[in-house]
Design a protein around this motif. Sequence first.
Motif, PDB file in Angstrom:
ATOM      1  N   VAL A 205       0.865  -1.186   0.000  1.00 12.38           N
ATOM      2  CA  VAL A 205       0.000   0.000   0.000  1.00 12.38           C
ATOM      3  C   VAL A 205       0.898   1.230   0.000  1.00 12.38           C
ATOM      4  N   VAL A 206       0.717   2.088  -0.997  1.00 10.62           N
ATOM      5  CA  VAL A 206       1.399   3.391  -1.003  1.00 10.62           C
ATOM      6  C   VAL A 206       0.484   4.357  -0.268  1.00 10.62           C
ATOM      7  N   ILE A 207       1.008   5.025   0.752  1.00 12.16           N
ATOM      8  CA  ILE A 207       0.151   5.938   1.524  1.00 12.16           C
ATOM      9  C   ILE A 207       0.982   7.039   2.158  1.00 12.16           C
ATOM     10  N   CYS A 208       0.399   8.234   2.235  1.00 13.38           N
ATOM     11  CA  CYS A 208       1.042   9.335   2.959  1.00 13.38           C
ATOM     12  C   CYS A 208       0.426   9.414   4.350  1.00 13.38           C
ATOM     13  N   LEU A 209       1.093   8.803   5.316  1.00 15.74           N
ATOM     14  CA  LEU A 209       0.560   8.779   6.681  1.00 15.74           C
ATOM     15  C   LEU A 209       0.563  10.171   7.309  1.00 15.74           C
ATOM     16  N   ASP A 210       1.540  11.010   6.916  1.00 12.35           N
ATOM     17  CA  ASP A 210       1.605  12.375   7.467  1.00 12.35           C
ATOM     18  C   ASP A 210       0.382  13.210   7.090  1.00 12.35           C
ATOM     19  N   SER A 211      -0.288  12.827   5.996  1.00  8.91           N
ATOM     20  CA  SER A 211      -1.451  13.609   5.566  1.00  8.91           C
ATOM     21  C   SER A 211      -2.653  13.377   6.481  1.00  8.91           C
ATOM     22  N   ILE A 212      -2.615  12.277   7.255  1.00 14.83           N
ATOM     23  CA  ILE A 212      -3.700  11.982   8.202  1.00 14.83           C
ATOM     24  C   ILE A 212      -3.276  12.551   9.551  1.00 14.83           C
ATOM     25  N   THR A 213      -3.726  13.766   9.839  1.00 17.91           N
ATOM     26  CA  THR A 213      -3.197  14.484  11.011  1.00 17.91           C
ATOM     27  C   THR A 213      -3.816  14.019  12.333  1.00 17.91           C
ATOM     28  N   ASP A 214      -5.017  13.441  12.274  1.00 19.07           N
ATOM     29  CA  ASP A 214      -5.633  12.892  13.485  1.00 19.07           C
ATOM     30  C   ASP A 214      -4.951  11.553  13.786  1.00 19.07           C
ATOM     31  N   LEU A 215      -4.239  11.484  14.914  1.00 17.50           N
ATOM     32  CA  LEU A 215      -3.412  10.306  15.190  1.00 17.50           C
ATOM     33  C   LEU A 215      -4.231   9.041  15.413  1.00 17.50           C
ATOM     34  N   LYS A 216      -5.439   9.188  15.944  1.00 15.86           N
ATOM     35  CA  LYS A 216      -6.306   8.007  16.120  1.00 15.86           C
ATOM     36  C   LYS A 216      -6.728   7.452  14.759  1.00 15.86           C
ATOM     37  N   GLU A 217      -7.094   8.360  13.864  1.00 22.31           N
ATOM     38  CA  GLU A 217      -7.469   7.937  12.512  1.00 22.31           C
ATOM     39  C   GLU A 217      -6.277   7.275  11.811  1.00 22.31           C
ATOM     40  N   ARG A 218      -5.107   7.875  11.983  1.00 22.58           N
ATOM     41  CA  ARG A 218      -3.899   7.331  11.348  1.00 22.58           C
ATOM     42  C   ARG A 218      -3.623   5.914  11.843  1.00 22.58           C
ATOM     43  N   GLU A 219      -3.747   5.734  13.158  1.00 25.59           N
ATOM     44  CA  GLU A 219      -3.491   4.424  13.770  1.00 25.59           C
ATOM     45  C   GLU A 219      -4.474   3.379  13.247  1.00 25.59           C
ATOM     46  N   LYS A 220      -5.734   3.807  13.072  1.00 21.00           N
ATOM     47  CA  LYS A 220      -6.781   2.906  12.562  1.00 21.00           C
ATOM     48  C   LYS A 220      -6.431   2.419  11.152  1.00 21.00           C
ATOM     49  N   VAL A 221      -5.931   3.344  10.323  1.00 23.10           N
ATOM     50  CA  VAL A 221      -5.552   2.999   8.943  1.00 23.10           C
ATOM     51  C   VAL A 221      -4.349   2.051   8.947  1.00 23.10           C
ATOM     52  N   ILE A 222      -3.340   2.373   9.757  1.00 23.59           N
ATOM     53  CA  ILE A 222      -2.131   1.530   9.826  1.00 23.59           C
ATOM     54  C   ILE A 222      -2.500   0.110  10.278  1.00 23.59           C
ATOM     55  N   THR A 223      -3.347   0.037  11.303  1.00 23.60           N
ATOM     56  CA  THR A 223      -3.766  -1.273  11.829  1.00 23.60           C
ATOM     57  C   THR A 223      -4.477  -2.080  10.760  1.00 23.60           C
ATOM     58  N   SER A 224      -5.379  -1.434  10.030  1.00 20.03           N
ATOM     59  CA  SER A 224      -6.136  -2.120   8.981  1.00 20.03           C
ATOM     60  C   SER A 224      -5.203  -2.667   7.899  1.00 20.03           C
ATOM     61  N   ILE A 225      -4.239  -1.850   7.476  1.00 22.26           N
ATOM     62  CA  ILE A 225      -3.300  -2.292   6.432  1.00 22.26           C
ATOM     63  C   ILE A 225      -2.439  -3.446   6.953  1.00 22.26           C
ATOM     64  N   SER A 226      -1.977  -3.313   8.201  1.00 20.96           N
ATOM     65  CA  SER A 226      -1.120  -4.352   8.797  1.00 20.96           C
ATOM     66  C   SER A 226      -1.845  -5.688   8.880  1.00 20.96           C
ATOM     67  N   ILE A 227      -3.125  -5.637   9.309  1.00 19.25           N
ATOM     68  CA  ILE A 227      -3.912  -6.876   9.419  1.00 19.25           C
ATOM     69  C   ILE A 227      -4.086  -7.524   8.043  1.00 19.25           C
ATOM     70  N   SER A 228      -4.180  -6.689   7.015  1.00 17.90           N
ATOM     71  CA  SER A 228      -4.360  -7.232   5.656  1.00 17.90           C
ATOM     72  C   SER A 228      -3.060  -7.837   5.108  1.00 17.90           C
ATOM     73  N   GLY A 229      -1.959  -7.650   5.825  1.00 18.89           N
ATOM     74  CA  GLY A 229      -0.695  -8.292   5.447  1.00 18.89           C
ATOM     75  C   GLY A 229       0.070  -7.598   4.341  1.00 18.89           C
ATOM     76  N   LYS A 230      -0.317  -6.359   4.024  1.00 17.24           N
ATOM     77  CA  LYS A 230       0.358  -5.652   2.941  1.00 17.24           C
ATOM     78  C   LYS A 230       1.476  -4.755   3.499  1.00 17.24           C
ATOM     79  N   GLU A 231       2.536  -4.624   2.735  1.00 18.43           N
ATOM     80  CA  GLU A 231       3.663  -3.778   3.143  1.00 18.43           C
ATOM     81  C   GLU A 231       3.305  -2.310   2.907  1.00 18.43           C
ATOM     82  N   ILE A 232       3.681  -1.448   3.850  1.00 17.36           N
ATOM     83  CA  ILE A 232       3.382  -0.020   3.709  1.00 17.36           C
ATOM     84  C   ILE A 232       4.573   0.708   3.088  1.00 17.36           C
ATOM     85  N   ILE A 233       4.307   1.436   2.001  1.00 21.68           N
ATOM     86  CA  ILE A 233       5.293   2.374   1.445  1.00 21.68           C
ATOM     87  C   ILE A 233       4.803   3.763   1.840  1.00 21.68           C
ATOM     88  N   ASN A 234       5.447   4.345   2.829  1.00 16.50           N
ATOM     89  CA  ASN A 234       4.993   5.624   3.389  1.00 16.50           C
ATOM     90  C   ASN A 234       5.623   6.780   2.618  1.00 16.50           C
TER      91      ASN A 234
END
Length: 307
Positions: A205-234
Motif C-alpha cells: 500500500v502506497v500511503i502518505c501517513l503524514d497527511s492523516i493528522t488525526d493520530l487516532k485515525e492514522r493508527e486505525k488505517v495503519i492497523t487495517s493495512i497491517s492486518i491485511s498483510g500488505k507492506e506499507i510504502i509511506n
Amino acid sequence: MNSQITSKVLMIKPTKFYYNVETAVNNAYQKDLKEDPNLVQTRALNEFDSLVEKIKSVGIEVDVINDTSTPYTPDSIFPNNWFSSHQDGKLIIYPMFANDRRLERTKFLSNLKEIQNKTSITVLDLTYFEKDDKFLEGTGALVLDRINKIAYCSLSPRANEDVLKEFCNLTNYKAIKFHSVQNINNILTPIYHTNVMMGVTENFVVICLDSITDLKEREKVITSISISGKEIINITLNQVLKFCGNVLELKNLKGDRYTLMSKSAFQGFTKEQLEIIKKSSEIIFSDITTIETYGGGSVRCMIAELF
C-alpha cells in the motif's frame, strides 16, 4: 475469490481536454497556464495515446471510448470517478460534485455496458444523493482493498459519509474513513480524492501517513493495512504533490503484475521505495505532464478497472 487486480481496463480518449473551472474549486492540483486550448488538447492526446500503447504492449486489454465534443466534458479522461466495476457483476454509478462531470455518465454508460459484455450486470445507482449535495466520486474517493473488502475513504467535499455508508451496505465492504490534508505553499487543505494520497495493490500500500493528522485515525488505517498483510510504502506530503500516491496495479493474461504511474511519480519515489514496488511487480511509467497540470489527476485516475 475476490481479486485485487484485473487485466482489462477502460480509458476515455479526450476530444476537448482542458482546465475544468467547476472542479478546480476543491482540486488543488489543477493549474490553468492559459495556453491555447487546441495545444493543450493535442499534447494531452499524445500523452493519452502513449500511455495506452504502453499498457497494451504488456498484454493488458484496454477498451478505449472516444469522447465527443458535445456535450462538453473536459474531464472525461478520468472515468474512474463515475463508475466502479466489481467481480460479482455489480456496476456502481456514483454521485459527482461537478455538473459537467455528471454528463460523462449519460454519454458513456451504454458503451460501458456493451464493453462489460456480461450476461448479468446489476447496476447500482447512487446518483440520487446529488439532490442533497452528497457525493462519492468512485475509485477516486474510494481506495478499495478488494480482497479483504475494505473501502478506504478520506472524507472531503467529494467523499460523503452517508454515500460511503450506502456503498458499504450494497457491497458488504467495511469502511475505514479518515481525513487527510495536503501541504501547498505551507497551507494545509483537505485532499479531494483518497487516491491522491493512497493506492492499494496485491502486496503493498502506497500511503502518505503524514497527511492523516488525526493520530487516532492514522493508527486505525495503519492497523487495517497491517492486518491485511500488505507492506506499507509511506510517502511524504511532497511526494503526494508529485502524484506518488496515484498508482494502480494491473496484470496481463499470463498473471504478470505491473504498477502504473506517471513519470512525475516515478521520479518522485525514492530508490528504496521503487525497490519495494519492483519486488511485487514491474513498473510502467508515462509522461502525462499536461494531463496532470490541467486536469489535476494522474495515471490511476485515467484508468477504470473492468472486472
